[in-house]
Design a protein around this motif. Structure first.
Motif, PDB file in Angstrom:
ATOM      1  N   ARG A   1      26.501  -7.832 -12.194  1.00 45.60           N
ATOM      2  CA  ARG A   1      27.669  -7.753 -11.312  1.00 45.60           C
ATOM      3  C   ARG A   1      28.551  -6.576 -11.694  1.00 45.60           C
ATOM      4  O   ARG A   1      29.046  -5.843 -10.828  1.00 45.60           O
ATOM      5  CB  ARG A   1      28.458  -9.065 -11.365  1.00 45.60           C
ATOM      6  CG  ARG A   1      27.735 -10.233 -10.688  1.00 45.60           C
ATOM      7  CD  ARG A   1      28.366 -11.564 -11.097  1.00 45.60           C
ATOM      8  NE  ARG A   1      29.768 -11.625 -10.742  1.00 45.60           N
ATOM      9  CZ  ARG A   1      30.717 -12.133 -11.542  1.00 45.60           C
ATOM     10  NH1 ARG A   1      30.403 -12.604 -12.739  1.00 45.60           N
ATOM     11  NH2 ARG A   1      31.970 -12.179 -11.138  1.00 45.60           N
ATOM     12  N   ALA A   2      28.774  -6.398 -12.991  1.00 45.21           N
ATOM     13  CA  ALA A   2      29.600  -5.282 -13.441  1.00 45.21           C
ATOM     14  C   ALA A   2      28.979  -3.940 -13.043  1.00 45.21           C
ATOM     15  O   ALA A   2      29.688  -3.014 -12.614  1.00 45.21           O
ATOM     16  CB  ALA A   2      29.795  -5.350 -14.947  1.00 45.21           C
ATOM     17  N   LYS A   3      27.664  -3.843 -13.166  1.00 40.52           N
ATOM     18  CA  LYS A   3      26.970  -2.602 -12.791  1.00 40.52           C
ATOM     19  C   LYS A   3      27.151  -2.319 -11.305  1.00 40.52           C
ATOM     20  O   LYS A   3      27.468  -1.190 -10.904  1.00 40.52           O
ATOM     21  CB  LYS A   3      25.490  -2.718 -13.144  1.00 40.52           C
ATOM     22  CG  LYS A   3      24.666  -1.475 -12.852  1.00 40.52           C
ATOM     23  CD  LYS A   3      23.237  -1.658 -13.342  1.00 40.52           C
ATOM     24  CE  LYS A   3      22.402  -0.388 -13.128  1.00 40.52           C
ATOM     25  NZ  LYS A   3      22.209  -0.098 -11.698  1.00 40.52           N
ATOM     26  N   ARG A   4      26.940  -3.348 -10.473  1.00 38.60           N
ATOM     27  CA  ARG A   4      27.078  -3.153  -9.029  1.00 38.60           C
ATOM     28  C   ARG A   4      28.533  -2.837  -8.656  1.00 38.60           C
ATOM     29  O   ARG A   4      28.787  -2.018  -7.767  1.00 38.60           O
ATOM     30  CB  ARG A   4      26.586  -4.387  -8.279  1.00 38.60           C
ATOM     31  CG  ARG A   4      25.071  -4.564  -8.313  1.00 38.60           C
ATOM     32  CD  ARG A   4      24.617  -5.628  -7.331  1.00 38.60           C
ATOM     33  NE  ARG A   4      25.078  -6.958  -7.710  1.00 38.60           N
ATOM     34  CZ  ARG A   4      24.372  -7.842  -8.421  1.00 38.60           C
ATOM     35  NH1 ARG A   4      23.146  -7.514  -8.844  1.00 38.60           N
ATOM     36  NH2 ARG A   4      24.841  -9.037  -8.698  1.00 38.60           N
ATOM     37  N   SER A   5      29.481  -3.482  -9.324  1.00 44.09           N
ATOM     38  CA  SER A   5      30.887  -3.238  -9.030  1.00 44.09           C
ATOM     39  C   SER A   5      31.239  -1.780  -9.323  1.00 44.09           C
ATOM     40  O   SER A   5      31.894  -1.106  -8.507  1.00 44.09           O
ATOM     41  CB  SER A   5      31.770  -4.172  -9.862  1.00 44.09           C
ATOM     42  OG  SER A   5      33.134  -3.984  -9.560  1.00 44.09           O
TER      43      SER A   5
ATOM     44  N   GLY B   1      32.636   3.448  -7.364  1.00 40.62           N
ATOM     45  CA  GLY B   1      32.378   4.875  -7.491  1.00 40.62           C
ATOM     46  C   GLY B   1      32.098   5.538  -6.152  1.00 40.62           C
ATOM     47  O   GLY B   1      32.435   6.708  -5.944  1.00 40.62           O
ATOM     48  N   GLN B   2      31.502   4.780  -5.253  1.00 39.63           N
ATOM     49  CA  GLN B   2      31.197   5.306  -3.918  1.00 39.63           C
ATOM     50  C   GLN B   2      32.450   5.517  -3.067  1.00 39.63           C
ATOM     51  O   GLN B   2      32.374   6.125  -1.996  1.00 39.63           O
ATOM     52  CB  GLN B   2      30.219   4.367  -3.215  1.00 39.63           C
ATOM     53  CG  GLN B   2      28.826   4.398  -3.830  1.00 39.63           C
ATOM     54  CD  GLN B   2      27.969   3.209  -3.432  1.00 39.63           C
ATOM     55  OE1 GLN B   2      28.404   2.314  -2.694  1.00 39.63           O
ATOM     56  NE2 GLN B   2      26.753   3.172  -3.940  1.00 39.63           N
ATOM     57  N   MET B   3      33.613   5.051  -3.548  1.00 33.04           N
ATOM     58  CA  MET B   3      34.864   5.245  -2.822  1.00 33.04           C
ATOM     59  C   MET B   3      35.547   6.559  -3.190  1.00 33.04           C
ATOM     60  O   MET B   3      36.588   6.892  -2.629  1.00 33.04           O
ATOM     61  CB  MET B   3      35.825   4.078  -3.107  1.00 33.04           C
ATOM     62  CG  MET B   3      35.302   2.710  -2.741  1.00 33.04           C
ATOM     63  SD  MET B   3      34.678   2.608  -1.028  1.00 33.04           S
ATOM     64  CE  MET B   3      36.103   3.119  -0.091  1.00 33.04           C
TER      65      MET B   3
ATOM     66  N   ALA C   1      32.149   3.478 -15.595  1.00 31.46           N
ATOM     67  CA  ALA C   1      30.818   3.469 -14.979  1.00 31.46           C
ATOM     68  C   ALA C   1      30.876   3.981 -13.549  1.00 31.46           C
ATOM     69  O   ALA C   1      29.887   4.527 -13.037  1.00 31.46           O
ATOM     70  CB  ALA C   1      30.238   2.060 -15.016  1.00 31.46           C
ATOM     71  N   ALA C   2      32.026   3.810 -12.894  1.00 31.77           N
ATOM     72  CA  ALA C   2      32.176   4.305 -11.521  1.00 31.77           C
ATOM     73  C   ALA C   2      32.025   5.820 -11.476  1.00 31.77           C
ATOM     74  O   ALA C   2      31.591   6.381 -10.470  1.00 31.77           O
ATOM     75  CB  ALA C   2      33.532   3.890 -10.960  1.00 31.77           C
TER      76      ALA C   2
ATOM     77  N   VAL D   1      39.375   6.599  -9.909  1.00 39.78           N
ATOM     78  CA  VAL D   1      39.242   5.175 -10.238  1.00 39.78           C
ATOM     79  C   VAL D   1      39.612   4.983 -11.705  1.00 39.78           C
ATOM     80  O   VAL D   1      39.040   5.627 -12.590  1.00 39.78           O
ATOM     81  CB  VAL D   1      37.814   4.657  -9.984  1.00 39.78           C
ATOM     82  CG1 VAL D   1      37.695   3.198 -10.425  1.00 39.78           C
ATOM     83  CG2 VAL D   1      37.462   4.789  -8.508  1.00 39.78           C
ATOM     84  N   GLY D   2      40.590   4.103 -11.938  1.00 42.81           N
ATOM     85  CA  GLY D   2      41.016   3.784 -13.291  1.00 42.81           C
ATOM     86  C   GLY D   2      41.311   2.301 -13.409  1.00 42.81           C
ATOM     87  O   GLY D   2      40.706   1.494 -12.693  1.00 42.81           O
ATOM     88  N   VAL D   3      42.225   1.948 -14.292  1.00 43.21           N
ATOM     89  CA  VAL D   3      42.521   0.529 -14.507  1.00 43.21           C
ATOM     90  C   VAL D   3      44.018   0.265 -14.439  1.00 43.21           C
ATOM     91  O   VAL D   3      44.850   1.129 -14.715  1.00 43.21           O
ATOM     92  CB  VAL D   3      41.981   0.019 -15.860  1.00 43.21           C
ATOM     93  CG1 VAL D   3      40.477   0.167 -15.943  1.00 43.21           C
ATOM     94  CG2 VAL D   3      42.663   0.716 -17.032  1.00 43.21           C
TER      95      VAL D   3
END
Length: 281
Positions: free
Chosen positions: A120-124, A129-131, A167-168, A173-175
């Motif tokens: 799930r983390a990988k797909r997320s 990242g695609q955004m 990973a993105a 993209v950050g936190v």
């Protein structure tokens, strides 16, 4: 450095018009107001943008994704819907005149599937990242919020949220790290902030009971030193939920009044924020 207040402090429902709150926040001395997009669409953006400008406050935005738009889903159609939902949110943020969007964007709130956490983390990370192109086009930065264990199993710690952001592989993209959640999950919140480094794009404060920062036992001065050490340039936003008996409070399990008065809580929060974080940024 901008000091902000989340409009949810005063809101009974997420669909409530937040415009009247802008003057209220400005009168208390806040630089910015954070809006939840759960009740705001692009059709309201121009009016709210003007209302914020008239009040003299900047806007930041938060949002959350539902199960039908789960970026971590194994179903490609659900991930596609997640990208579409995030694209609309990004466009709304830009139309509001804001550059900041953060919140529950790695996986839906309250959804747990620990047996498949790594996948799930990988797909997320891949989905978010695609955004990047859309984020860059609209000048928006996305922050993945680290939530406590009762709200998410995927991003319960700063390290988990940072891992997905990294990973993105996306510059925008950050936190988002929040003292309330870190108080529950982090053995050493300042160390978590330092480890986040330039991945940190947004920072929320409330004390250990989700009330006024500085009224409980959380060490905000230690966080301030960590933020200064990493050269944090983002905003500091008080996200407090203090009044029971509201639909918004029920969503967040606020079953008793944490503070006696929302305006007083906001004023006390800002005074503490200015004192403690004066040298950050």
């Amino acid at each position: 450095m901008k000091f902000g207040i989340h409009a949810g402090l005063w809101m009974d429902r997420w669909t409530q018009d937040p415009a009247p709150l802008f003057d209220r926040a400005a009168a208390l001395g806040f630089d910015a107001v954070e809006l939840s997009l759960l009740g705001i669409g692009p059709e309201q953006a121009a009016r709210l943008r003007q209302a914020a400008a008239d009040a003299g406050v900047a806007l930041s935005c938060s949002t959350g994704l539902g199960p039908e738009a789960d970026p971590a889903s194994a179903d490609p159609e659900v991930r596609h819907h997640a990208r579409e939902t995030l694209a609309r949110a990004i466009e709304t943020v830009a139309a509001l005149g804001s550059s900041r969007l953060a919140g529950v964007v790695a996986a839906p709130w309250g959804q747990f599937d620990p047996a498949h956490k790594a996948d799930r983390a990988k797909r997320s990370g891949e989905t978010l990242g695609q955004m990047q192109a859309h984020l860059a086009q609209h000048g928006v930065t996305l922050g993945i919020e680290a939530l406590n264990r009762f709200e998410s199993d995927l991003t319960s710690t700063a390290a988990e949220a940072c891992a997905i952001a990294r990973a993105a592989g996306a510059a925008n993209v950050g936190v988002l790290l929040d003292s309330f959640h870190m108080n529950i999950e982090e053995k050493d919140p300042p160390a978590a902030l330092r480890a986040a480094g330039d991945t940190l794009v947004h920072y929320h404060v409330s004390d250990n009971d989700r009330g006024v920062p500085g009224s409980g036992r959380y060490d905000f001065a230690a966080d301030a030193r960590a933020l200064k050490d990493i050269g944090y340039q983002g905003w500091i936003v008080a996200e407090m939920f203090v009044c029971a008996g509201r639909p918004t409070s029920a969503d967040l399990n606020i079953w008793r009044d944490i503070e006696p008065d929302a305006d007083q809580a906001a004023a006390q929060a800002l005074a503490h924020m200015k004192e403690v974080f004066a040298n950050v940024g």
